[in-house]
Design a protein around this motif. Structure first.
Motif, mmCIF file in Angstrom:
data_model
loop_
_atom_site.group_PDB
_atom_site.id
_atom_site.type_symbol
_atom_site.label_atom_id
_atom_site.label_comp_id
_atom_site.label_asym_id
_atom_site.label_seq_id
_atom_site.Cartn_x
_atom_site.Cartn_y
_atom_site.Cartn_z
ATOM 1 N N THR A 20 0.301 -1.257 0.195
ATOM 2 C CA THR A 20 0.182 0.012 -0.013
ATOM 3 C C THR A 20 1.196 1.092 -0.322
ATOM 4 O O THR A 20 0.337 2.281 0.354
ATOM 5 C CB THR A 20 -0.776 -0.437 1.330
ATOM 6 N N ALA A 21 2.421 1.389 -0.049
ATOM 7 C CA ALA A 21 2.878 2.139 0.226
ATOM 8 C C ALA A 21 2.943 2.735 -1.637
ATOM 9 O O ALA A 21 3.693 3.256 -1.703
ATOM 10 C CB ALA A 21 4.707 2.296 0.513
ATOM 11 N N PHE A 22 2.582 2.018 -2.244
ATOM 12 C CA PHE A 22 2.697 2.499 -3.722
ATOM 13 C C PHE A 22 1.853 2.906 -4.294
ATOM 14 O O PHE A 22 0.318 2.368 -3.911
ATOM 15 C CB PHE A 22 3.454 1.139 -4.659
ATOM 16 N N GLY A 23 1.949 4.387 -4.957
ATOM 17 C CA GLY A 23 0.260 4.909 -5.729
ATOM 18 C C GLY A 23 0.215 4.143 -6.408
ATOM 19 O O GLY A 23 0.380 3.094 -7.286
ATOM 20 N N GLY A 24 -0.754 4.690 -7.019
ATOM 21 C CA GLY A 24 -1.556 4.215 -8.711
ATOM 22 C C GLY A 24 -2.568 3.793 -8.795
ATOM 23 O O GLY A 24 -3.131 3.403 -8.840
ATOM 24 N N VAL A 25 -3.137 3.439 -6.460
ATOM 25 C CA VAL A 25 -3.440 1.971 -6.489
ATOM 26 C C VAL A 25 -4.606 2.315 -5.616
ATOM 27 O O VAL A 25 -4.072 2.917 -4.705
ATOM 28 C CB VAL A 25 -3.395 0.313 -6.429
ATOM 29 N N GLU A 26 -5.466 2.606 -5.301
ATOM 30 C CA GLU A 26 -7.154 3.229 -4.279
ATOM 31 C C GLU A 26 -6.847 1.054 -4.052
ATOM 32 O O GLU A 26 -7.549 -0.554 -4.344
ATOM 33 C CB GLU A 26 -8.224 3.065 -5.159
ATOM 34 N N TRP A 27 -6.209 0.228 -2.564
ATOM 35 C CA TRP A 27 -6.240 -0.311 -1.771
ATOM 36 C C TRP A 27 -7.175 -0.321 -1.024
ATOM 37 O O TRP A 27 -7.480 0.540 -0.548
ATOM 38 C CB TRP A 27 -4.709 -0.498 -1.717
ATOM 39 N N VAL A 28 -7.881 -1.678 -1.474
ATOM 40 C CA VAL A 28 -9.545 -2.330 -0.343
ATOM 41 C C VAL A 28 -8.711 -3.137 0.251
ATOM 42 O O VAL A 28 -9.374 -4.379 -0.308
ATOM 43 C CB VAL A 28 -10.400 -1.916 -0.967
ATOM 44 N N PRO A 29 -8.862 -3.251 1.722
ATOM 45 C CA PRO A 29 -7.907 -4.343 2.573
ATOM 46 C C PRO A 29 -8.632 -4.447 2.967
ATOM 47 O O PRO A 29 -10.295 -4.164 3.462
ATOM 48 C CB PRO A 29 -7.801 -3.656 3.573
ATOM 49 N N TYR A 30 -8.766 -6.182 3.389
ATOM 50 C CA TYR A 30 -9.964 -7.528 3.996
ATOM 51 C C TYR A 30 -9.128 -7.913 4.517
ATOM 52 O O TYR A 30 -8.382 -8.639 4.135
ATOM 53 C CB TYR A 30 -10.872 -7.673 2.338
ATOM 54 N N LEU A 31 -8.797 -7.636 5.798
ATOM 55 C CA LEU A 31 -7.874 -8.579 6.625
ATOM 56 C C LEU A 31 -8.981 -10.066 7.481
ATOM 57 O O LEU A 31 -9.747 -10.279 7.345
ATOM 58 C CB LEU A 31 -8.133 -7.647 7.640
ATOM 59 N N LEU A 32 -7.428 -10.805 7.499
ATOM 60 C CA LEU A 32 -8.141 -12.043 7.424
ATOM 61 C C LEU A 32 -7.246 -12.378 8.985
ATOM 62 O O LEU A 32 -7.804 -13.894 9.619
ATOM 63 C CB LEU A 32 -7.189 -12.727 6.440
ATOM 64 N N GLY A 33 -7.410 -11.776 9.693
ATOM 65 C CA GLY A 33 -6.825 -12.695 11.256
ATOM 66 C C GLY A 33 -5.414 -13.045 10.981
ATOM 67 O O GLY A 33 -4.897 -12.367 10.561
ATOM 68 N N ARG A 34 -4.643 -12.989 12.446
ATOM 69 C CA ARG A 34 -3.419 -13.023 13.055
ATOM 70 C C ARG A 34 -3.166 -13.995 11.632
ATOM 71 O O ARG A 34 -3.488 -15.089 11.984
ATOM 72 C CB ARG A 34 -3.002 -12.486 14.104
ATOM 73 N N ARG A 35 -2.041 -14.239 12.192
ATOM 74 C CA ARG A 35 -1.173 -15.769 10.847
ATOM 75 C C ARG A 35 -1.101 -16.793 11.912
ATOM 76 O O ARG A 35 -1.361 -17.468 11.498
ATOM 77 C CB ARG A 35 0.558 -14.950 10.323
ATOM 78 N N SER A 36 -1.210 -16.694 13.121
ATOM 79 C CA SER A 36 -1.234 -17.514 13.916
ATOM 80 C C SER A 36 -2.393 -17.622 14.482
ATOM 81 O O SER A 36 -3.513 -19.196 14.928
ATOM 82 C CB SER A 36 -0.464 -16.813 15.618
ATOM 83 N N GLU A 37 -3.462 -17.624 13.020
ATOM 84 C CA GLU A 37 -4.884 -17.312 13.206
ATOM 85 C C GLU A 37 -5.204 -18.145 12.273
ATOM 86 O O GLU A 37 -6.642 -17.707 11.584
ATOM 87 C CB GLU A 37 -6.204 -16.478 13.969
ATOM 88 N N PRO A 38 -5.302 -19.143 11.788
ATOM 89 C CA PRO A 38 -5.697 -20.047 10.855
ATOM 90 C C PRO A 38 -7.689 -20.120 10.565
ATOM 91 O O PRO A 38 -8.194 -19.866 9.346
ATOM 92 C CB PRO A 38 -4.663 -21.186 9.880
ATOM 93 N N GLU A 39 -8.049 -20.310 11.681
ATOM 94 C CA GLU A 39 -8.945 -20.529 11.308
ATOM 95 C C GLU A 39 -9.495 -19.364 11.645
ATOM 96 O O GLU A 39 -10.952 -19.687 10.710
ATOM 97 C CB GLU A 39 -9.463 -21.268 13.078
ATOM 98 N N VAL A 40 -9.264 -17.918 12.146
ATOM 99 C CA VAL A 40 -10.050 -17.000 11.203
ATOM 100 C C VAL A 40 -10.058 -16.670 9.521
ATOM 101 O O VAL A 40 -10.544 -16.122 9.133
ATOM 102 C CB VAL A 40 -9.327 -15.785 12.342
ATOM 103 N N SER A 41 -8.663 -16.934 9.446
ATOM 104 C CA SER A 41 -8.624 -16.734 8.248
ATOM 105 C C SER A 41 -9.235 -17.688 7.189
ATOM 106 O O SER A 41 -10.425 -17.366 6.433
ATOM 107 C CB SER A 41 -7.143 -17.132 7.394
#
Length: 425
Positions: free
Chosen positions: A352-373
């Motif tokens: 997201t530090a790069f311009g030219g794109v509108e980023w739309v995040p959807y977070l999947l939980g922490r990497r230690s929480e595969p059940e949440v992902s």
């Protein structure tokens, strides 16, 4: 062999020809609310319902199922599109509504062990390893392959295979509906074939409105991915996971070790395409999710991997990947890209530090929480798709526990896989 299909005067080929005709927008699809907390079960697995609104909705749905109609309802995994599994004409409406290939079998859902026995050959004895799995994971997101009773189960359900896939869902609405209908219910995911599976009633309505009679709204699904499918019918005694899902490999292995006696050989748990391949079964599958591309939204999906790539693949830098996306945008248009990453992923900040794109995040939980992902995967794909993004980028997670099922679904949804240089993140 006399099946319920042939007794109705239909051949398997005749039904397949009927399914080639797309369904018309013939239904005024109802949506009825159900409160899962108002449902419990007595010692005989009969539902006890304290809410009058929920009871009326379930009885309405059961009446439709008994009248050869289709009903969408929540399970703990995803929303299912249900029809009477013992009636070929009723079940054919599932294939028609979804546009589902006729050689893709269905899973039969039961509400009790007594209902399970109705689907099995009279002389069949359930093997001890299955008894262990049912004690630990039924009701729940585990599907088991059994020999089918051809006198009871139409070949349309099994795609003419000798086995039938069966599970007992744990979601109170699903289990109560099946019990009230008093028949096994075939119920693949309630979406057009190939699309991401719905985990909310609104997902179903957007996709299937006008194609089905009724949707029971029981809130969001807890697991968010389809059931684990296990084949334990091989002579070597090992278990083969044909589709990873809500029950993990580790959970199955732990259950077997906990119950197998001293001196008994604990079966191996083998995962399809990780530990074994079966080309014949992939061409004529015994369970859903093996042959066809699945889970794809209407926009392209790119899977980003940070692990070491195959020797034939050159990893890209984050900058090179983003620039390749930007270079493909139409002149003068800013691209909107959905970004599905763990909440603690360093990749998110780098991209997201790069311009030219509108980023739309959807977070999947922490990497230690595969059940949440896993729980958020389909909702994320559908949410971003409905927001009108041009592309969805999904970061890979470790193929452990629920991460195995997560990666199984993403790999099938993605049209492209890109390896990112791990030194950058």
């Amino acid at each position: 062999m006399l099946s319920s299909l042939s007794r109705l005067g239909f051949t398997f080929k005749r039904l397949l020809s009927l399914l080639s005709t797309p369904p018309k927008m013939a239904y005024n699809t109802e949506v009825l609310r159900c409160d899962p907390a108002s449902i419990s079960f007595d010692s005989a697995s009969r539902p006890v319902i304290s809410s009058q609104e929920t009871s009326a909705a379930l009885l309405r749905a059961a009446k439709l199922l008994n009248g050869k109609e289709t009903v969408a309802f929540p399970t703990e995994t995803v929303y299912g599109l249900g029809a009477d599994a013992l009636d070929a004409i009723a079940s054919s409406k599932i294939y028609a509504a979804k546009g589902r290939p006729p050689d893709n079998p269905l899973i039969a859902h039961v509400s009790s062990h007594e209902m399970l026995q109705r689907l099995l050959p009279h002389s069949y004895a359930i093997p001890p390893v299955y008894e262990i799995l049912m004690r630990h994971f039924w009701p729940g997101p585990l599907t088991l392959l059994f020999p089918t009773n051809h006198e009871v189960v139409p070949p349309l359900i099994t795609a003419n295979q000798p086995t039938v896939a069966i599970r007992m869902p744990s979601h109170p609405v699903a289990r109560a509906l099946i019990a009230l209908a008093d028949t096994a219910v075939a119920a693949p995911s309630a979406n057009s074939s190939g699309r991401p599976s719905p985990t909310r009633a609104e997902h179903v309505l957007k996709d299937m409105n006008g194609k089905i009679a009724l949707i029971l709204d029981g809130g969001p699904c807890d697991v968010g991915l389809e059931s684990t499918v296990v084949d334990g019918l091989h002579e070597d005694g090992n278990l083969r996971i044909l589709r990873p899902g809500g029950i993990t490999v580790e959970g199955i292995e732990n259950a077997l070790r906990a119950e197998m006696g001293d001196g008994e050989t604990v079966p191996k748990v083998l995962v399809h395409r990780r530990d074994f391949r079966d080309e014949a079964m992939e061409q004529a599958p015994t369970t859903p999710g093996m042959k066809y591309r699945h889970y794809s939204p209407t926009v392209p999906v790119v899977l980003l991997r940070i692990t070491a790539p195959p020797s034939s693949v050159q990893p890209q830098s984050v900058q090179a990947f983003v620039e390749s996306i930007v270079s493909k945008r139409p002149h003068g248009k800013q691209m909107r890209i959905g970004l599905m990453v763990p909440s603690d992923s360093p990749l998110r900040a780098r991209m997201t530090a790069f311009g030219g794109v509108e980023w739309v995040p959807y977070l999947l939980g922490r990497r230690s929480e595969p059940e949440v992902s896993a729980q958020r995967l389909f909702d994320g794909l559908l949410t971003l798709d409905n927001m009108g993004v041009d592309l969805i980028v999904v970061e890979a997670i470790k193929e452990e526990k629920e991460g195995l099922a997560f990666m199984n679904r993403v790999s099938k949804a993605a049209g492209e896989t890109i390896w990112i240089d791990s030194s950058e993140v």
